[in-house]
Scaffold this active site. Structure first.
Site, PDB file in Angstrom:
ATOM      1  CB  CYS A 100      51.609  28.387  46.987  1.00 49.58           C
ATOM      2  SG  CYS A 100      52.604  27.597  48.000  1.00 49.58           S
ATOM      3  CG  HIS A 160      53.440  25.132  44.555  1.00 51.39           C
ATOM      4  ND1 HIS A 160      53.465  26.360  44.973  1.00 51.39           N
ATOM      5  CD2 HIS A 160      52.530  24.875  43.447  1.00 51.39           C
ATOM      6  CE1 HIS A 160      52.649  27.052  43.919  1.00 51.39           C
ATOM      7  NE2 HIS A 160      52.027  26.300  43.378  1.00 51.39           N
TER       8      HIS A 160
END
Length: 470
Positions: free
Chosen positions: A118, A421
């Site tokens: 990510c 994330h």
């Protein structure tokens, strides 16, 4: 291999030591657990941590590849018809949205997560929405297609391929071209990630990495590769012919100017004064981004809604970066007049602003043996960031040249740099999108300004327009 880790589980199970000490010769042999990627047909070995070219004597691996290729080719035609019918029937198309009463297709394409990638996806989506930068790469000529027996066939990732056979610029170009094509499925940037593994060993493996560190490595390597030849023509020449960027706007870092330095390159003046004799030392440092501290007095204020004390703004961070600072005992300055290290003060001025101003908020810092995250909300403007007061010679700049509008924001969700994330917000043709790996959703300005920004991309304003300044 990437997401569910199914093949990796087989590898880990094979590594469990056997309880019986009387191992047979066969048991002592090293186990190589391999898997095949069904998208690229490349074969990967977990023990060797690399792609492998090995095949059986009967060439069975190649037969599997050819069989998969035939299946893909036969499915291609029917798949094309299916997609056409899907687009014709708006009720079935989940990527249609209403804008000003009319229905339009959501043209943004997501990026598949290849296992904690990510950090890469958020940076790629942000860069793809910086028009001048993105357009340059998309207009580059493609690497010449192979001919003869290899024409039209895939290139499989193998251990025999050296660094000379990979091109970061080419894979970056292909990835940018794949985005904003209106594809119904997310694009898998595995070829780009493979090149990243080859030329940036720091990012090998599937651990979470720092998005800012990745961005710097990516821009630096793109810059270095662009200085080389391209089909016999220097890419610096292509930059001069295609980009319309004048020489006066370029900032050279490690050699010739490229689109990287022409877009992101700025210049800082570092001014150091000896507090004993008053000697002043100045030097100019080129930069591609500015890393800003979040002032300590704001570090306990985590949310925008908290009312205890003033809110931290981007201007506070910029002021902290450029304000006069007395260097502590560990940073004593070597004064050439005093001939020894002395107490001194330091101040930064911006001598030249870049076309795209990249601001990195230092959210991660070391305390003893831990790297903690500063979760403070920092207020930032969507439009009209005025950088004039930080310039060395503000009188030489035009009225609009110091105003910047936000193009993209990278956000880190979670508590630590090695976990959490990354997602990104970016503006495209007047609309804001939220990029969360393979998922892309339309969002609004109110949502964007509430984000706890980690990296901000501001684009220099070209034409006059009435908007509030920071």
């Amino acid at each position: 291999r990437y997401v569910n880790g199914h093949a990796k589980k087989h590898y880990e199970d094979a590594q469990i030591p056997m309880t019986n000490h009387k191992k047979t010769e066969k048991q002592e042999k090293v186990q190589h657990t391999v898997c095949m990627d069904c998208s690229s047909y490349s074969t990967y070995c977990y023990r060797c941590d690399d792609f492998v070219v090995n095949d059986t004597k009967l060439g069975l691996v190649q037969k599997v590849r050819e069989h998969l290729q035939n299946l893909e080719n036969s499915a291609f035609t029917s798949d094309r018809h299916r997609k056409r019918k899907l687009l014709e029937n708006s009720s079935l198309n989940s990527k249609l949205l209403k804008v000003n009463g009319s229905t339009t297709a959501l043209c943004a394409t997501g990026l598949r997560n290849l296992g904690n990638t990510c950090f890469m996806n958020a940076i790629l989506q942000s860069l793809s929405n910086i028009q001048q930068f993105c357009c340059y790469f998309k207009e580059l000529p493609a690497v010449e297609l192979r001919n003869g027996k290899t024409a039209g066939r895939r290139t499989y990732h193998t251990r025999s391929q050296g660094d000379n056979n990979v091109s970061l610029v080419e894979e970056f170009r292909k990835t940018l071209c794949a985005l904003w094509q209106g594809s119904q499925t997310a694009f898998s940037p595995e070829s780009l990630f493979y090149v990243v593994w080859k030329i940036m060993p720091n990012f090998r493996g599937y651990q979470q990495q720092d998005a800012h560190e990745f961005m710097r490595y990516l821009l630096d390597h793109l810059h270095l590769e662009l200085q080389g030849g391209f089909n016999g023509v220097s890419r610096s020449v292509i930059l001069q012919e295609n980009s319309g960027l004048s020489a006066s706007n370029k900032c050279c870092i490690n050699g010739a100017s490229t689109v990287v330095t022409a877009i992101f390159g700025g210049i800082l003046q570092n001014e150091v004064n000896c507090l004993i004799c008053g000697t002043e030392s100045r030097k100019f440092d080129p930069f591609l981004d500015l890393s800003l501290d979040i002032p300590s007095q704001f570090r306990n204020k985590r949310a925008k809604s908290q009312e205890n004390g003033p809110m931290c703004t981007l201007r506070d961070c910029l002021r902290s970066f450029t304000d006069l600072e007395e260097l502590d005992e560990t940073e004593l300055y070597m004064c050439h007049k005093c001939k020894k290290k002395q107490k001194s003060t330091k101040k930064f001025w911006i001598q030249k602003l870049p076309k795209v101003l990249c601001l990195h908020l230092k959210r991660f810092h070391w305390t003893a043996y831990l790297r903690n995250k500063v979760d403070t909300y920092v207020e930032f403007p969507l439009r009209g960031l005025d950088m004039k007061c930080y310039l060395l010679e503000p009188e030489n700049s035009g009225p609009e040249s110091c105003l910047y509008d936000l193009a993209a924001v990278v956000v880190h969700h979670g508590s630590g740099v090695g976990s959490g994330h990354y997602t990104a917000y970016a503006a495209h043709e007047g609309r804001w999108f939220h990029f969360n790996d393979s998922t892309v959703t339309l969002t609004d300005e109110e949502t964007v300004v509430k984000a706890k920004a980690y990296i901000l991309f501001y684009v220099e304003r070209q034409a006059k327009s009435g908007s509030d300044k920071l």
